[in-house]
Design an enzyme around this catalytic site. Structure first.
Site, PDB file in Angstrom:
ATOM      1  N   GLU A  91      36.052   6.915  -5.453  1.00 12.69           N
ATOM      2  CA  GLU A  91      36.454   7.346  -4.294  1.00 12.69           C
ATOM      3  C   GLU A  91      36.258   6.285  -3.329  1.00 12.69           C
ATOM      4  OE1 GLU A  91      37.083  11.848  -3.231  1.00 12.69           O
ATOM      5  OE2 GLU A  91      35.590  11.235  -2.180  1.00 12.69           O
ATOM      6  N   HIS A 126      37.923  24.031   2.317  1.00 15.01           N
ATOM      7  CA  HIS A 126      36.489  23.974   2.527  1.00 15.01           C
ATOM      8  C   HIS A 126      35.935  24.739   3.589  1.00 15.01           C
ATOM      9  CE1 HIS A 126      35.600  20.541  -0.693  1.00 15.01           C
ATOM     10  NE2 HIS A 126      36.084  21.712  -1.418  1.00 15.01           N
ATOM     11  N   HIS A 145      42.040  20.311   1.033  1.00 12.27           N
ATOM     12  CA  HIS A 145      40.539  20.881   0.849  1.00 12.27           C
ATOM     13  C   HIS A 145      40.087  20.647   2.250  1.00 12.27           C
ATOM     14  CE1 HIS A 145      41.601  20.293  -3.517  1.00 12.27           C
ATOM     15  NE2 HIS A 145      40.265  20.731  -3.693  1.00 12.27           N
ATOM     16  N   ASN A 150      42.031  15.327  -2.534  1.00 12.36           N
ATOM     17  CA  ASN A 150      41.553  16.248  -1.352  1.00 12.36           C
ATOM     18  C   ASN A 150      42.607  16.852  -0.584  1.00 12.36           C
ATOM     19  OD1 ASN A 150      38.789  15.382  -2.325  1.00 12.36           O
ATOM     20  ND2 ASN A 150      38.867  13.840  -0.974  1.00 12.36           N
ATOM     21  N   ARG A 195      18.027   9.842 -16.713  1.00 12.88           N
ATOM     22  CA  ARG A 195      19.152   9.035 -16.140  1.00 12.88           C
ATOM     23  C   ARG A 195      20.430   8.940 -16.803  1.00 12.88           C
ATOM     24  NH1 ARG A 195      14.098   6.010 -15.538  1.00 12.88           N
ATOM     25  NH2 ARG A 195      13.391   5.983 -13.108  1.00 12.88           N
ATOM     26  N   HIS A 218      38.679  29.374  -4.451  1.00 14.78           N
ATOM     27  CA  HIS A 218      38.680  28.278  -3.955  1.00 14.78           C
ATOM     28  C   HIS A 218      40.143  27.833  -3.859  1.00 14.78           C
ATOM     29  CE1 HIS A 218      38.150  23.833  -3.703  1.00 14.78           C
ATOM     30  NE2 HIS A 218      38.899  23.637  -4.656  1.00 14.78           N
ATOM     31  N   LYS A 220      45.715  13.130 -12.896  1.00 16.26           N
ATOM     32  CA  LYS A 220      44.590  12.807 -12.244  1.00 16.26           C
ATOM     33  C   LYS A 220      43.819  11.615 -12.889  1.00 16.26           C
ATOM     34  CE  LYS A 220      40.002  14.924 -10.806  1.00 16.26           C
ATOM     35  NZ  LYS A 220      39.300  16.277 -10.542  1.00 16.26           N
ATOM     36  N   ARG A 236      41.926   7.872  -4.316  1.00 17.17           N
ATOM     37  CA  ARG A 236      41.150   9.148  -4.914  1.00 17.17           C
ATOM     38  C   ARG A 236      41.318  10.450  -4.182  1.00 17.17           C
ATOM     39  NH1 ARG A 236      36.678   9.880  -9.637  1.00 17.17           N
ATOM     40  NH2 ARG A 236      36.638  12.073  -9.824  1.00 17.17           N
ATOM     41  N   GLU A 282      45.688  24.068  -7.485  1.00 16.76           N
ATOM     42  CA  GLU A 282      45.499  22.915  -7.869  1.00 16.76           C
ATOM     43  C   GLU A 282      46.764  22.127  -8.593  1.00 16.76           C
ATOM     44  OE1 GLU A 282      43.063  20.839  -6.956  1.00 16.76           O
ATOM     45  OE2 GLU A 282      41.742  22.209  -5.986  1.00 16.76           O
ATOM     46  N   LYS A 289      33.519  13.803 -11.514  1.00  8.35           N
ATOM     47  CA  LYS A 289      32.778  14.247 -10.272  1.00  8.35           C
ATOM     48  C   LYS A 289      31.974  15.491 -10.895  1.00  8.35           C
ATOM     49  CE  LYS A 289      35.547  13.267  -6.185  1.00  8.35           C
ATOM     50  NZ  LYS A 289      35.998  13.947  -5.064  1.00  8.35           N
TER      51      LYS A 289
END
Length: 372
Positions: free
Chosen positions: A242, A258, A254, A251, A126, A271, A232, A247, A190, A148
């Site tokens: 998010e 994606h 993206h 993206n 955990r 990417h 960031k 936040r 980025e 993330k």
């Protein structure tokens, strides 16, 4: 001379991001200064087959010198490694090593390793302490900061994941000397994304510094990384999980990016190259829907060109791209959401109707045919 950025997110322990050549050699000593690691005995280094021959021994030596016992796991390189199956292998290895809650996981590598090792650290028993040691420009400016983690499913990227802030981030810019041009440009995308969303000051600094960044001038590289980390960290501090919409500005580019990666086949384009294409598309969509000027669209195009990110000579069926966008985790209630820049430093989050997206995708596809 190393640069230190302190990331302070409400409800979390503040952590340092160290940026500079040679900071990897002080990894163990810096980790001993982290409260949760002062008494830790063992640290698991997770890296991949590309990075291990280059930097694993340096990392292990630094950690051993600080009194840590240092087992390691080397996973295959590449996006396919970011899977539930490989995460399971890491969990089993950690259990076999009898690692307890007082251990730490050190993610040594690029974004794939960082996301995968971070996911394993956040879920084993955990949650155990995580340290990020990014070795690519993309991971230094983006994925190593903000918490993330995730793995991919057949249906799409990062559909399973957690939020897990690192306890420390060690960004040794010396590791970037071995980065191929494709991966360098990937990170530059980025940086450009951050600059467009952040402010005029960042954007126009990057316009002036684009050639130096593309040429990997050390001082400019360090400043670009620090600017991205500060940007960031400020965004994440406002919206850690998010859940407030803030936040989601991260993206930008993206949504289409994606979909391009999924339909072209992961690894066909980096990417960053896919995100840059997504930024070009989103800027044009913003000109139609959010009041962005054509001057802004052109300025962004010029910046991406200068950073080695030309428009892709690739397209797909608009209906297939739309279907891929709808499978993305950012879609809500079947609606595709776009981050649309009104101008540099000003953006909005908007659900866009399918018919409007298809119209713009068709125009995008036609532009590719005209250039071929």
């Amino acid at each position: 001379m190393a640069t230190k950025v302190i990331v302070n997110i409400p409800g979390e322990e503040a952590y340092d991001v160290r940026i500079g050549t040679g900071v990897l050699d002080a990894l163990g000593a810096r980790m001993r200064g982290v409260p949760s690691l002062e008494q830790a005995e063992r640290v698991l280094v997770v890296t991949d087959e590309n990075v291990a021959p280059l930097y694993r021994d340096r990392a292990r030596e630094s950690l051993a010198a600080a009194g840590f016992r240092v087992p390691d796991i080397v996973v295959p390189a590449g996006e396919d490694t970011k899977s539930v199956e490989v995460a399971g292998e890491i969990w089993e290895a950690m259990a076999h090593l009898s690692l307890g809650r007082d251990c730490a996981v050190v993610a040594l590598g690029g974004g794939v390793v960082g996301d995968l090792a971070g996911f394993a650290a956040s879920t084993y028993m955990r949650g155990v302490t995580l340290v990020q040691v990014p070795t690519t420009l993309l991971s230094m400016v983006d994925s190593s900061v903000g918490g993330k983690t995730g793995v991919n499913l057949t249906a799409g990227k990062n559909l399973v994941g957690t939020f897990k802030q690192p306890a420390y981030v060690c960004a040794d810019t010396g590791t970037l000397s071995t980065l191929p041009e494709r991966e360098w440009a990937c990170g530059c995308a980025e940086v450009a994304k951050s600059a467009v969303i952040d402010s005029d000051e960042f954007f126009f600094w990057l316009v002036e510094a684009a050639d130096a960044l593309a040429a990997r001038e050390e001082a400019v590289v360090s400043e670009a990384i620090a600017r991205c980390v500060v940007f960031k960290a400020d965004v994440v501090a406002e919206d850690k999980t998010e859940s407030r919409g803030v936040r989601e500005c991260l993206n930008y580019g993206h949504t289409l990016g994606h979909a391009v990666e999924a339909l072209a086949g992961y690894g066909t384009f980096s990417h960053g190259a896919a995100v840059a294409e997504g930024m070009r598309f989103a800027a044009r969509l913003a000109a139609a829907l959010a009041g962005a000027s054509l001057e802004f669209v052109a300025a962004q195009d010029d910046l991406l060109d200068a950073l080695g990110l030309p428009a892709l000579a690739w397209s797909a069926e608009p209906a297939d791209l739309l279907a891929a966008m709808k499978r993305d985790k950012k879609a809500r209630h079947g609606q595709v959401r776009f981050v649309l820049p009104r101008d540099v430093g000003s953006w909005e989050l908007r659900d866009v109707d399918d018919a409007v997206i298809l119209e713009h995708l068709e125009a995008w596809a036609r532009s590719k045919e005209e250039c071929s």
